[in-house]
Enzyme design. Structure first.
Site, PDB file in Angstrom:
ATOM      1  N   ASP A  29      -1.238  -0.505   0.268  1.00  0.00           N
ATOM      2  CA  ASP A  29      -2.062   0.602  -0.218  1.00  0.00           C
ATOM      3  C   ASP A  29      -3.479   0.100  -0.434  1.00  0.00           C
ATOM      4  OD1 ASP A  29      -2.830   3.063  -1.866  1.00  0.00           O
ATOM      5  OD2 ASP A  29      -0.694   3.392  -1.563  1.00  0.00           O
ATOM      6  N   HIS A  63      -6.095   5.208  -5.578  1.00  0.00           N
ATOM      7  CA  HIS A  63      -4.804   5.531  -4.967  1.00  0.00           C
ATOM      8  C   HIS A  63      -3.828   4.372  -5.128  1.00  0.00           C
ATOM      9  CE1 HIS A  63      -1.953   6.537  -1.682  1.00  0.00           C
ATOM     10  NE2 HIS A  63      -2.336   7.784  -1.876  1.00  0.00           N
ATOM     11  N   SER A 223       2.315  10.894  -1.696  1.00  0.00           N
ATOM     12  CA  SER A 223       1.969   9.515  -2.054  1.00  0.00           C
ATOM     13  C   SER A 223       2.580   9.102  -3.385  1.00  0.00           C
ATOM     14  CB  SER A 223       0.450   9.349  -2.137  1.00  0.00           C
ATOM     15  OG  SER A 223      -0.143   9.424  -0.875  1.00  0.00           O
TER      16      SER A 223
END
Length: 618
Positions: A29, A63, A223
């Site tokens: 990620d 994120h 996600s």
């Protein structure tokens, strides 16, 4: 809003385990703020040496931190992670330095995670793929997970369409879609036929997560659903370990899919958003603890694969490639002792880049004009032949270029000669580029090259904006060009030494097919031990020429190529067996002929150990 600790069955699972450091979860990620209070004390390390360090101000870091907190958040903090006591590895393949993450970078992250001993890999990202297929390097990395019994969990995507993402849509991946707060499929969650038998839904709306810098936030999307499933899968692996069994990630995948709650509707179209069902933790726990489910896709059942040999001589290949095989790797291979091996032995096409317009223009101004039809015209630095002529006249100019190694049109590494022999390496790169520009019938024609190097942890930005990992090359030794026509002559000479009537044209054809299949069907990044052995075997073409000549002399053709961890090795070495299987295309009952040799890849330049061993196989 979705409260992760309130997931049905999770509290009971937590009473049995909140994780085990023996089970490792890799998060591919954005960068993760590991100093966040939610992650304080978590056994979460960053894979260093491949991607440059970045700050945490960008969207990709937000994120990555959010996804990691869903898995590793400590239970006495604001965000309770699913598996806080498992060990974790942050692989920062997503970067704010580029708008999109390429399949190449995802593949690189997957390979590194597998080499680092991950049992579960979480990828909360991907790319839309109308065909449901991935680029070769990503497909190969996903196949590596299946062969090494690693569970790859990937988000289905947030496009809200009848469409699929890769890697989520690839076979053996566990795709994850998202549920809204009311338990229905989130409208933005992708759906499609590829997900019907390999995808499940998990909560994905208003998930409480850590935000870089110390705060928290609520985020929505597949996600966030994916790390919930990854965390649950890791806890199921912990239950296997507690019961005295070896962790079996692919069996856990089967248990999660088999235990999912089916779509509550009868209409097929209405059920498409439900994928194969909704996560049911209680059933998955029961399947793992009381009636263990066997993996539906064990590594041992993977069809054989292909690979190559040769010696320290140039190589060649042309012709159409046959259908791609799969690579067989021993499922018993132990996890690596280190997190990252910086050695690379990669094959590809040599290229160059200027990095900036200013550097390109400087070459254009310095290079001599060329005469075309009696008229002098400015030099074209993008013309490789003109550039080679310039570099041969001004060798020091080679240092100002960014030299690249490409898989066809895709750059995968930037090559940086270094040390006292750097000038020699630059000179060799110029000669290899000259060979690539020669005609295919020319004696010096080079089809591709092989490069041994060491990853530096640095990247360089190309003129296109792509960031490439830099590999350092310290000496000419081990850099080879696949000189097609000379190799054909060597193979023919090798055939003449074999007993029986060997057809030189048959040797030529089989050798070209052999090398073509290795390069096109098994293209790789040359970073894992297995791939380094395979690539060196391909480059070591002289040995292959002798081997193939012997088989062809007996009327046999190349069938499969396998790579396996070698049981025979020196202390502190990393040895792999490359096995070539030949068959008689005109007599299927005839015994196959096996040729096997061992390659040690523990040094920057791999080396072949011992002699080729051969036997018949029914």
């Amino acid at each position: 809003m979705s409260d992760v600790p309130a997931l049905p069955g999770l509290a009971e699972l937590w009473r049995q385990t909140t994780g085990d450091e023996q089970i490792r979860i890799a998060v591919i990620d954005g960068p993760v703020d590991r100093d966040h209070p939610v992650l304080a004390g978590a056994n979460l390390s960053r894979l260093a040496g491949v991607w440059p360090e970045e700050g945490f101000a960008g969207a990709k870091a937000a994120h990555g931190t959010a996804v990691a907190s869903v898995i590793f958040g400590r239970h006495d903090g604001e965000v309770s992670g699913i598996a806080p006591n498992c060990s974790g590895l942050s692989i920062p393949a997503f970067s704010d330095r580029r708008s999109k993450t390429s399949q190449l970078e995802i593949a690189r992250g997957i390979e590194l995670a597998v080499e680092a001993g991950a049992h579960v890999i979480n990828i909360s990202g991907g790319q839309l793929s109308p065909s449901g297929e991935a680029e070769d390097v990503l497909a190969g990395a996903v196949r590596l997970c299946q062969e090494r019994n690693v569970l790859l969990v990937a988000a289905a995507g947030n496009d809200g369409c009848f469409c699929v993402h890769v890697p989520a849509a690839l076979p053996s991946v566990l795709a994850v879609g998202a549920l809204d707060d009311s338990g229905h499929p989130l409208p933005m969650s992708n759906r499609g036929p590829e997900y019907r038998h390999q995808g499940i839904l998990a909560p994905g709306e208003n998930i409480l997560v850590a935000a870089p810098g110390g705060g928290t936030a609520r985020r929505t999307g597949t996600s966030l659903a994916a790390p919930i499933v990854s965390g649950v899968a890791a806890l199921l692996l912990c239950l296997q370990v507690r019961s005295g069994r070896a962790p079996d990630p692919l069996a856990v995948r089967a248990a999660l899919l088999a235990g999912a709650d089916p779509c509550p509707f009868e209409e097929p179209d209405t059920c498409l958003p439900y994928l194969s069902g909704v996560l049911n933790i209680e059933r998955a726990v029961e399947a793992v603890t009381t009636s263990p489910i066997e993996s539906t896709e064990p590594a041992a059942q993977t069809p054989p694969a292909e690979e190559v040999h040769a010696t320290t001589t140039p190589c060649a290949c042309t012709g159409a490639a046959p259908p791609p095989p799969a690579v067989v790797v021993s499922a018993e291979e132990p996890a690596p002792k280190q997190q990252w091996n910086p050695l690379v032995y990669a094959m590809g096409v040599l290229g160059y880049d200027f990095g900036t317009e200013a550097r390109r223009d400087s070459f254009k101004q310095i290079m001599s004009a060329v005469t075309m039809d009696g008229t002098a015209v400015p030099a074209n630095p993008y013309d490789a032949r003109q550039l080679v002529d310039h570099l041969e006249a001004h060798p020091s100019e080679a240092r100002t270029l960014i030299w690249t190694l490409n898989l066809e049109l895709t750059p995968i590494y930037a090559i940086e000669p270094t040390g006292p022999y750097a000038a020699d390496v630059y000179q060799l790169l110029t000669r290899l580029l000259s060979g690539e520009t020669a005609g295919e019938e020319h004696a010096d024609y080079i089809e591709r090259i092989a490069i041994p190097g060491r990853l530096t942890g640095r990247t360089v930005r190309l003129f296109s904006g792509q960031d490439l990992p830099v590999i350092e090359v310290e000496q000419r030794r081990g850099i080879y060009g696949w000189e097609v026509n000379r190799l054909v002559q060597a193979a023919t000479s090798a055939a003449d030494t074999q007993p029986g009537d060997t057809d030189p044209q048959a040797v030529n054809r089989t050798l070209r097919e052999f090398l073509t299949r290795v390069y096109y069907d098994l293209r790789n990044l040359g970073a894992t031990s297995r791939d380094r052995a395979l690539n060196f075997a391909a480059t070591n073409a002289f040995q292959a020429a002798h081997t193939i000549s012997s088989a062809v002399a007996q009327g046999m053709a190349l069938d499969t190529i396998q790579v396996e961890k070698s049981p025979f090795c020196r202390i502190d070495s990393d040895c792999w067996d490359v096995k070539l299987r030949f068959f008689d295309p005109e007599n299927s009952r005839r015994a196959k002929r096996i040729y096997r040799f061992t390659i040690d890849v523990s040094d920057i330049l791999p080396v072949t150990l011992g002699d080729v061993r051969t036997w018949s196989e029914t």
